[in-house]
Design an enzyme around this catalytic site. Structure first.
Site, PDB file in Angstrom:
ATOM      1  N   LYS A 125      -1.720   4.625   8.748  1.00  0.00           N
ATOM      2  CA  LYS A 125      -0.891   4.770   7.534  1.00  0.00           C
ATOM      3  C   LYS A 125      -1.802   5.023   6.317  1.00  0.00           C
ATOM      4  O   LYS A 125      -1.554   5.943   5.525  1.00  0.00           O
ATOM      5  CB  LYS A 125      -0.078   3.490   7.316  1.00  0.00           C
ATOM      6  CG  LYS A 125       0.660   3.463   5.984  1.00  0.00           C
ATOM      7  CD  LYS A 125       1.207   2.081   5.616  1.00  0.00           C
ATOM      8  CE  LYS A 125       1.618   2.095   4.146  1.00  0.00           C
ATOM      9  NZ  LYS A 125       2.129   0.825   3.665  1.00  0.00           N
ATOM     10  N   THR A 185       0.859  -1.179   0.000  1.00  0.00           N
ATOM     11  CA  THR A 185       0.000   0.000   0.000  1.00  0.00           C
ATOM     12  C   THR A 185       0.896   1.229   0.000  1.00  0.00           C
ATOM     13  O   THR A 185       1.648   1.448   0.959  1.00  0.00           O
ATOM     14  CB  THR A 185      -0.897   0.031   1.256  1.00  0.00           C
ATOM     15  OG1 THR A 185      -1.646  -1.183   1.310  1.00  0.00           O
ATOM     16  CG2 THR A 185      -1.834   1.218   1.216  1.00  0.00           C
ATOM     17  N   LYS A 200      -7.845   1.554  -3.070  1.00  0.00           N
ATOM     18  CA  LYS A 200      -7.484   1.064  -1.732  1.00  0.00           C
ATOM     19  C   LYS A 200      -7.626   2.158  -0.668  1.00  0.00           C
ATOM     20  O   LYS A 200      -8.232   1.950   0.379  1.00  0.00           O
ATOM     21  CB  LYS A 200      -6.041   0.545  -1.789  1.00  0.00           C
ATOM     22  CG  LYS A 200      -5.352   0.345  -0.471  1.00  0.00           C
ATOM     23  CD  LYS A 200      -5.667  -0.980   0.149  1.00  0.00           C
ATOM     24  CE  LYS A 200      -5.050  -1.078   1.545  1.00  0.00           C
ATOM     25  NZ  LYS A 200      -5.413  -2.293   2.232  1.00  0.00           N
TER      26      LYS A 200
END
Ligand code: NAD
Length: 290
Positions: A243, A93, A168
């Site tokens: 994050k 990611t 995402k």
């Protein structure tokens, strides 16, 4: 088919093992000797470096902590060492801008590349039931699909380079905000004297229903089994949610998007992590609201 796999941590370890179990010839590399030994025990061939894993591979997968690691490995090891016809797949990611830049740099060298971040945690990586959201050209997606299918239950083409990362972070921003909204609804219901199970029975079949409530309920003993039932362990760590929310805020700033709920969720998770809860599952945020 030979696959180079770089980054054999919590996620990559299970993913590489699934590829090996499905008959792929996996050359694996990680900076950690223990991670490398686990991959070898799972049927992968240890490589001496990321470049060594990439050399001669039909496709190379990276599953690394953050953008700086991915950019470093792609630029310093994969670009020089990968075969001219190789396909590069990043499952980490990272931010959309870096994903787009790496896609463009790969294309400039004649290499096919996709960004393919995942939904699903360590258990899904081990079980081969991840969801992959893929960004990249049609032809690169078509080549990546059978490889990703060996590690997941769903492989979806989101769009051009960076679109996988965009999907995402938007998904996880929604999840972060909806988990807090679910937690505060349960906290208020309880203060109003409602039994949490009774509130669940009603809200789960009413218009407040959402995944955070019915698949991942933050209240212990309510709904299907979730990290709340295990002391908020074994799920998606608060540090990882933070994050992803930071990546979403960065993308919102870059595009001028207005994301007031996502921004508030990022603040609340930052405070929760700073208070020493980074390793707890993100649904533990309910503890600050009850
Ligand atoms: P991790 O820290 O467990 O694993 C990362 C691995 O990369 C480590 O083994 C580390 O030694 C290795 N590494 C770092 N730099 C390297 C380099 N230069 N060369 C070779 N190896 C190197 O992290 P993780 O939990 O497996 O997460 C990986 C990625 O997946 C992250 O981007 C994360 O955001 C994403 N992700 C994680 C989860 C989750 O539940 N853990 C879920 C979805 C997505």
């Amino acid at each position: 088919m030979r696959i180079g796999f770089v980054g054999l941590g919590n996620m990559g370890g299970g993913m590489a093992a699934n590829l090996a179990a499905r008959g792929f010839d996996v050359a694996a590399f990680d900076l950690s000797a223990e991670a490398l030994a686990r991959a070898e025990a799972a049927g992968c061939t240890p490589a001496a470096s990321a470049a060594d894993a990439a050399r001669g591979a039909d496709a190379v997968i990276t599953m690394l902590p953050a953008a700086s690691h991915v950019a470093g490995v792609w630029r310093e090891a994969l670009f020089p060492a990968a075969a001219p016809a190789a396909l590069l797949i990043d499952c980490s990611t990272i931010d959309v801008a870096t994903a787009r830049a790496l896609g463009a740099e790969a294309a400039g060298r004649g290499l096919a590349a996709v960004d393919a971040p995942v939904s699903g945690g360590i258990a899904a990586a081990a079980a081969g039931t991840l969801t992959f959201m893929v960004g990249g050209p049609d032809e690169a997606f078509a080549r990546a699909r059978p490889i990703l299918e060996a590690m997941g239950k769903a492989v979806i083409h989101a769009g051009g380079p960076g679109a996988g990362q965009a999907a995402k972070i938007c998904n996880n921003m929604l999840l972060g905000a909806s988990m807090i909204a679910t937690a505060e609804a349960f906290a208020l219901a309880q203060k109003l004297g409602l039994d949490p199970q009774r509130f669940y029975d009603i809200a789960s079949v009413s218009s407040g229903q959402c995944w955070a409530m019915t698949s991942y309920c933050p209240v212990p003993g309510v709904g299907p089994e979730s990290p709340a039932d295990r002391g908020y362990t074994g799920g998606f760590a608060t540090a990882l949610m933070l994050k992803d929310l930071k990546l979403a805020m960065e993308a919102a700033r870059a595009t001028g998007a207005d994301v007031p709920m996502g921004a508030r969720a990022a603040e609340l998770y930052a405070a929760f992590a700073e208070a020493g809860n980074g390793a707890l599952d993100f649904s533990a945020i309910i503890r600050t609201l009850r």
